[in-house]
Design a protein around this motif. Sequence first.
Motif, short mmCIF file in Angstrom:
data_model
loop_
_atom_site.label_atom_id
_atom_site.label_comp_id
_atom_site.label_asym_id
_atom_site.label_seq_id
_atom_site.Cartn_x
_atom_site.Cartn_y
_atom_site.Cartn_z
N ASN A 2 -66.19 86.86 -69.57
CA ASN A 2 -66.03 88.09 -70.34
C ASN A 2 -64.63 88.65 -70.17
O ASN A 2 -64.08 88.65 -69.07
CB ASN A 2 -67.05 89.14 -69.89
CG ASN A 2 -68.45 88.77 -70.32
OD1 ASN A 2 -68.64 88.13 -71.34
ND2 ASN A 2 -69.42 89.17 -69.52
N ARG A 3 -64.09 89.18 -71.26
CA ARG A 3 -62.74 89.76 -71.21
C ARG A 3 -62.85 91.26 -70.93
O ARG A 3 -62.59 92.09 -71.76
CB ARG A 3 -62.02 89.51 -72.52
CG ARG A 3 -61.76 88.03 -72.76
CD ARG A 3 -60.82 87.84 -73.91
NE ARG A 3 -61.35 88.42 -75.13
CZ ARG A 3 -60.62 89.03 -76.04
NH1 ARG A 3 -59.35 89.19 -75.87
NH2 ARG A 3 -61.19 89.50 -77.13
N TRP A 4 -63.34 91.59 -69.73
CA TRP A 4 -63.40 92.99 -69.35
C TRP A 4 -63.14 93.08 -67.87
O TRP A 4 -63.26 92.12 -67.14
CB TRP A 4 -64.75 93.61 -69.70
CG TRP A 4 -65.91 93.02 -68.98
CD1 TRP A 4 -66.62 91.90 -69.33
CD2 TRP A 4 -66.51 93.50 -67.77
NE1 TRP A 4 -67.61 91.66 -68.42
CE2 TRP A 4 -67.58 92.62 -67.46
CE3 TRP A 4 -66.26 94.57 -66.93
CZ2 TRP A 4 -68.38 92.79 -66.35
CZ3 TRP A 4 -67.07 94.75 -65.81
CH2 TRP A 4 -68.11 93.87 -65.55
N GLY A 19 -60.73 95.62 -73.54
CA GLY A 19 -60.07 95.64 -74.84
C GLY A 19 -58.62 96.06 -74.78
O GLY A 19 -58.12 96.55 -73.76
N ASP A 44 -68.64 94.05 -74.36
CA ASP A 44 -68.00 92.75 -74.51
C ASP A 44 -67.72 92.42 -75.97
O ASP A 44 -66.67 91.85 -76.29
CB ASP A 44 -68.87 91.67 -73.89
CG ASP A 44 -68.93 91.77 -72.38
OD1 ASP A 44 -68.11 92.51 -71.80
OD2 ASP A 44 -69.80 91.13 -71.76
N ALA A 45 -68.64 92.78 -76.87
CA ALA A 45 -68.45 92.46 -78.28
C ALA A 45 -67.38 93.36 -78.92
O ALA A 45 -66.52 92.89 -79.66
CB ALA A 45 -69.76 92.59 -79.04
N ALA A 47 -64.96 94.94 -77.46
CA ALA A 47 -63.64 94.82 -76.84
C ALA A 47 -62.77 93.78 -77.52
O ALA A 47 -61.56 93.72 -77.25
CB ALA A 47 -63.78 94.49 -75.36
N GLU A 48 -63.33 92.96 -78.38
CA GLU A 48 -62.51 92.03 -79.14
C GLU A 48 -61.60 92.75 -80.12
O GLU A 48 -60.57 92.22 -80.54
CB GLU A 48 -63.42 91.05 -79.90
CG GLU A 48 -64.26 90.17 -78.99
CD GLU A 48 -65.22 89.30 -79.77
OE1 GLU A 48 -65.22 89.38 -81.03
OE2 GLU A 48 -65.99 88.53 -79.14
N GLU A 49 -61.97 94.00 -80.45
CA GLU A 49 -61.23 94.75 -81.47
C GLU A 49 -60.80 96.13 -81.01
O GLU A 49 -59.79 96.67 -81.50
CB GLU A 49 -62.12 94.88 -82.71
CG GLU A 49 -61.49 95.53 -83.91
CD GLU A 49 -62.41 95.49 -85.13
OE1 GLU A 49 -62.07 96.15 -86.13
OE2 GLU A 49 -63.45 94.81 -85.07
N ARG A 255 -69.50 99.21 -84.81
CA ARG A 255 -68.27 98.58 -85.30
C ARG A 255 -67.93 99.07 -86.72
O ARG A 255 -66.78 99.42 -87.00
CB ARG A 255 -68.42 97.06 -85.28
CG ARG A 255 -67.15 96.32 -85.70
CD ARG A 255 -67.39 94.84 -85.79
NE ARG A 255 -67.58 94.23 -84.48
CZ ARG A 255 -68.72 93.66 -84.06
NH1 ARG A 255 -69.79 93.65 -84.87
NH2 ARG A 255 -68.81 93.13 -82.87
#
Length: 264
Positions: A2-4, A19, A44-45, A47-49, A255
């Motif tokens: 995960n990118r967090w 993010g 997680d979802a 944070a992509e944007e 979103r």
Amino acid sequence: MNRWTSMATESGRGVDVAGPPEAQSIVLAHGAMFTRKMWGPQRDALAEEFRVVAPDLPGHGDRSGESFDLERGIAVLDDAIESYAGGSAVLVGLSLGGYLVTEYASRYPAKVDGLVVVGSSANPVRGLNLATRLTGAVVRLATRSDLVERAAQRLGKRWVRNRDLSPEHEREILESGIFPREFGTPGPDIAGRNARAKLESYPGPVLVVNGERDALMRRGEREHAAASGGDVVVLRDAGHICNLHRPEAFTDVVRRFVRDLDGR
């Protein structure tokens, strides 16, 4: 992976931040009993944007040594916005978190880019004032018993395991703890406050979200939305904690709301 990242405020309190720092910020306020980790699928979802910030509220998670009250909750939100969100954010609050972000937006509208009120459209005045106080008192009394508290924690963990979550999200929610005593603590602060009038005083965009099976909250959703000039979204086949009942559908709702802010 995960990118967090899990970060802490200067006072050592827990907050997840994910993010791009330059992106539109979203601050997520969790419900009673759970912690910031209940937002794992959305964190997680999104944070992509977006820049996503999820703090623990007093009485929960890394702040479990504190007891919840409204002013402490407002201070936690303000610290999250100032420290991690660049001074303003879209606020998303579920249940207790929904009442908290509504109060915050009425006080500090310039810091709130938009408001998503989830599972918190029942207005705790008149008859609901008394019901809220009584419910809180019963929970506070019952959870004085360690036996009752442990039983409630087991039920809460079983509920989480029965959701359609990734193993990683399930694990972090369970490891962060369930805090049943805090289900009763906010009652005196929330009861009697006209959340609908608070919502009406906020001039920005509002979205009211409820699970289809959340009967109590759905009774007031149209009036709540009308007070704010906002819209209502009902998530099919979802209950009160609709972000975990239908994680992807809930994330899509948030979103779209945040993306639409650019066109207003």
